[in-house]
Design a protein around this motif. Structure first.
Motif, mmCIF file in Angstrom:
data_model
loop_
_atom_site.group_PDB
_atom_site.id
_atom_site.type_symbol
_atom_site.label_atom_id
_atom_site.label_comp_id
_atom_site.label_asym_id
_atom_site.label_seq_id
_atom_site.Cartn_x
_atom_site.Cartn_y
_atom_site.Cartn_z
ATOM 1 N N PRO A 183 9.683 15.160 -4.409
ATOM 2 C CA PRO A 183 8.340 15.682 -4.073
ATOM 3 C C PRO A 183 8.060 16.995 -4.798
ATOM 4 C CG PRO A 183 9.500 14.967 -2.104
ATOM 5 C CD PRO A 183 10.501 14.912 -3.206
ATOM 6 N N ASP A 184 6.809 17.194 -5.217
ATOM 7 C CA ASP A 184 6.459 18.385 -5.996
ATOM 8 C C ASP A 184 5.807 19.484 -5.161
ATOM 9 O OD1 ASP A 184 4.162 17.029 -5.471
ATOM 10 O OD2 ASP A 184 3.551 16.761 -7.562
ATOM 11 N N THR A 185 5.626 19.255 -3.865
ATOM 12 C CA THR A 185 5.085 20.297 -2.991
ATOM 13 C C THR A 185 5.936 20.372 -1.723
ATOM 14 O OG1 THR A 185 3.560 18.825 -1.792
ATOM 15 C CG2 THR A 185 2.756 19.840 -3.839
ATOM 16 N N PHE A 186 5.877 21.500 -1.043
ATOM 17 C CA PHE A 186 6.672 21.678 0.176
ATOM 18 C C PHE A 186 6.245 20.691 1.257
ATOM 19 C CE2 PHE A 186 7.024 23.551 4.438
ATOM 20 C CZ PHE A 186 8.413 23.703 4.513
ATOM 21 N N LEU A 187 4.926 20.509 1.431
ATOM 22 C CA LEU A 187 4.424 19.616 2.469
ATOM 23 C C LEU A 187 4.857 18.174 2.210
ATOM 24 C CD1 LEU A 187 2.761 19.221 5.016
ATOM 25 C CD2 LEU A 187 0.716 18.964 3.565
ATOM 26 N N TYR A 188 4.743 17.755 0.945
ATOM 27 C CA TYR A 188 5.150 16.392 0.593
ATOM 28 C C TYR A 188 6.654 16.224 0.766
ATOM 29 C CZ TYR A 188 4.145 11.907 -1.680
ATOM 30 O OH TYR A 188 3.956 10.570 -1.950
ATOM 31 N N GLY A 189 7.388 17.294 0.472
ATOM 32 C CA GLY A 189 8.832 17.251 0.679
ATOM 33 C C GLY A 189 9.191 17.144 2.148
ATOM 34 N N LEU A 190 8.424 17.819 2.994
ATOM 35 C CA LEU A 190 8.663 17.754 4.436
ATOM 36 C C LEU A 190 8.385 16.342 4.963
ATOM 37 C CD1 LEU A 190 9.495 19.688 6.719
ATOM 38 C CD2 LEU A 190 7.058 20.031 7.196
ATOM 39 N N THR A 248 10.450 10.971 6.704
ATOM 40 C CA THR A 248 10.531 9.522 6.519
ATOM 41 C C THR A 248 11.979 9.080 6.347
ATOM 42 O OG1 THR A 248 10.159 9.712 4.122
ATOM 43 C CG2 THR A 248 8.228 9.333 5.523
ATOM 44 N N PHE A 249 12.765 9.884 5.600
ATOM 45 C CA PHE A 249 14.193 9.602 5.477
ATOM 46 C C PHE A 249 14.862 9.635 6.854
ATOM 47 C CE2 PHE A 249 18.467 11.424 5.383
ATOM 48 C CZ PHE A 249 19.153 10.466 4.642
ATOM 49 N N LEU A 250 14.528 10.655 7.636
ATOM 50 C CA LEU A 250 15.111 10.802 8.974
ATOM 51 C C LEU A 250 14.708 9.637 9.871
ATOM 52 C CD1 LEU A 250 16.875 12.858 10.482
ATOM 53 C CD2 LEU A 250 14.777 13.896 11.351
ATOM 54 N N ALA A 251 13.458 9.194 9.751
ATOM 55 C CA ALA A 251 12.994 8.066 10.567
ATOM 56 C C ALA A 251 13.787 6.805 10.240
ATOM 57 C CB ALA A 251 11.507 7.832 10.334
ATOM 58 N N GLY A 252 14.006 6.544 8.952
ATOM 59 C CA GLY A 252 14.792 5.383 8.557
ATOM 60 C C GLY A 252 16.222 5.483 9.036
ATOM 61 N N TYR A 310 0.830 -1.207 0.000
ATOM 62 C CA TYR A 310 0.000 0.000 0.000
ATOM 63 C C TYR A 310 0.865 1.257 0.000
ATOM 64 C CZ TYR A 310 -2.715 3.829 1.956
ATOM 65 O OH TYR A 310 -3.277 5.060 2.178
ATOM 66 N N LEU A 311 1.868 1.291 0.861
ATOM 67 C CA LEU A 311 2.738 2.468 0.942
ATOM 68 C C LEU A 311 3.470 2.707 -0.370
ATOM 69 C CD1 LEU A 311 4.309 2.098 4.508
ATOM 70 C CD2 LEU A 311 2.538 3.702 3.778
ATOM 71 N N LEU A 312 3.957 1.634 -0.992
ATOM 72 C CA LEU A 312 4.686 1.779 -2.241
ATOM 73 C C LEU A 312 3.777 2.234 -3.381
ATOM 74 C CD1 LEU A 312 6.984 -1.374 -2.019
ATOM 75 C CD2 LEU A 312 7.715 1.007 -1.903
ATOM 76 N N ALA A 313 2.511 1.843 -3.340
ATOM 77 C CA ALA A 313 1.574 2.222 -4.397
ATOM 78 C C ALA A 313 1.049 3.643 -4.216
ATOM 79 C CB ALA A 313 0.410 1.228 -4.442
ATOM 80 N N GLU A 314 0.745 4.017 -2.971
ATOM 81 C CA GLU A 314 0.096 5.304 -2.714
ATOM 82 C C GLU A 314 1.076 6.420 -2.365
ATOM 83 O OE1 GLU A 314 -3.058 5.749 -3.268
ATOM 84 O OE2 GLU A 314 -3.330 3.637 -3.788
ATOM 85 N N HIS A 315 2.200 6.077 -1.758
ATOM 86 C CA HIS A 315 3.173 7.084 -1.327
ATOM 87 C C HIS A 315 4.596 6.598 -1.637
ATOM 88 C CE1 HIS A 315 -0.165 8.985 0.796
ATOM 89 N NE2 HIS A 315 -0.429 7.808 1.342
ATOM 90 N N PRO A 316 4.919 6.427 -2.913
ATOM 91 C CA PRO A 316 6.204 5.811 -3.282
ATOM 92 C C PRO A 316 7.426 6.639 -2.898
ATOM 93 C CG PRO A 316 5.088 6.675 -5.226
ATOM 94 C CD PRO A 316 4.097 6.745 -4.104
#
Length: 274
Positions: A245-252, A257-261, A76-82
């Motif tokens: 990411p194409d928006t600031f919010l999505y980039g944040l 998520t990168f930081l969490a990993g 689901y995550l890979l399909a909706e929020h790759p």
């Protein structure tokens, strides 16, 4: 006797096998069962089957249970929020590098020699080049024939190294080979032929590579870790998304998520060395 502690250890290892970044063998190290895992796998090839299966059966059941449960969520995550999901994986991979570096030096109490850096560079380059020859990571195989199943079998063989080689993720190997999405989809839909092909490859690979890897880790420790470092570092270029990411919010969200990993992998590494 079925030991539930080993079942839960296997469950923890299985969860990581759906995520490209953290290897099951690294989790085994964190839980203090890595040497016993290698020993049990070696026992099977030596004929000590009863002793080996007493440990491996509950561990394996736990891993399979975890794979079946988490596959749908990962899909689901890979399909909706790759993009944020892939950056989570990138963070995990980046975070595991200090663990491998420290392990290479802690095992021998020696610094790397020049040829170790050459091994890192060569293995990094070889892994990075796979991004040019592998299929897109989002591809799911739908046309199955004998050649496809042979390919999936050998993908499983290569991915099996994750069970015995710290730092190399089986999911990451499948992603590099272009079989990751197919494997996740098969687990989600319970596609038995695909699961069987990859699973048999994993089983075959584990039995016949565990003794080899155990030998190299003990005999050529720093050289083996050097190759591992290069392969893991090079895999960043393979799994990193080609778009941002194409928006600031999505980039944040992607940054976090990168930081969490990253924090997760660094925390695992510090816990293992403490």
């Amino acid at each position: 006797m079925f030991k539930w502690t080993n079942f839960f250890r296997g469950f923890a290892m299985g969860v990581t096998e759906t995520v490209p970044g953290v290897s099951a063998s690294t989790i085994a190290m964190l839980m203090g069962i890595y040497e016993k895992l290698l020993g049990s796998l070696s026992d099977i090839t030596k004929g000590n089957i009863k002793r080996a299966l007493g440990f491996l059966i509950p561990l394996g059941i736990g891993m399979v249970f975890a794979l079946l449960i988490t596959a749908k969520f990962i899909k689901y995550l890979l399909a909706e929020h790759p993009i944020p999901t892939m950056f989570l994986f990138v963070g995990l991979v980046v975070g595991i590098l200090p663990f491998l570096w420290r392990s290479a030096h802690a095992e021998t109490n020696k610094r790397f020699k020049p040829y170790h850096y050459v091994l890192i560079g060569v293995s990094f380059t070889l892994m990075a080049l796979t991004s040019l020859i592998s299929e897109p990571v989002e591809t799911v195989i739908t046309d199955f024939n004998a050649g496809t199943y042979i390919y999936l079998f050998f993908s499983g063989v290569l991915a099996s190294m994750a069970l015995v080689l710290p730092g190399i993720s089986g999911a990451l190997v499948l992603m590099v080979l272009g079989a990751y999405y197919t494997a996740i989809s098969a687990l989600d839909s319970f596609h038995i032929p695909v699961i069987a092909a990859i699973g048999l490859g994993v089983a075959f690979g584990v039995l016949f590579t565990s003794r080899v890897i155990r030998y190299f880790l003990k005999t050529y420790t720093q050289a083996t870790y050097s190759i591992m470092l290069g392969l893991v570092a090079g895999s960043i270029l393979v799994i990193a998304p080609s778009s941002l990411p194409d928006t600031f919010l999505y980039g944040l969200v992607t940054f976090f998520t990168f930081l969490a990993g990253l924090v997760t992998a660094l925390t695992f590494g510090r816990a293992e060395r403490s």
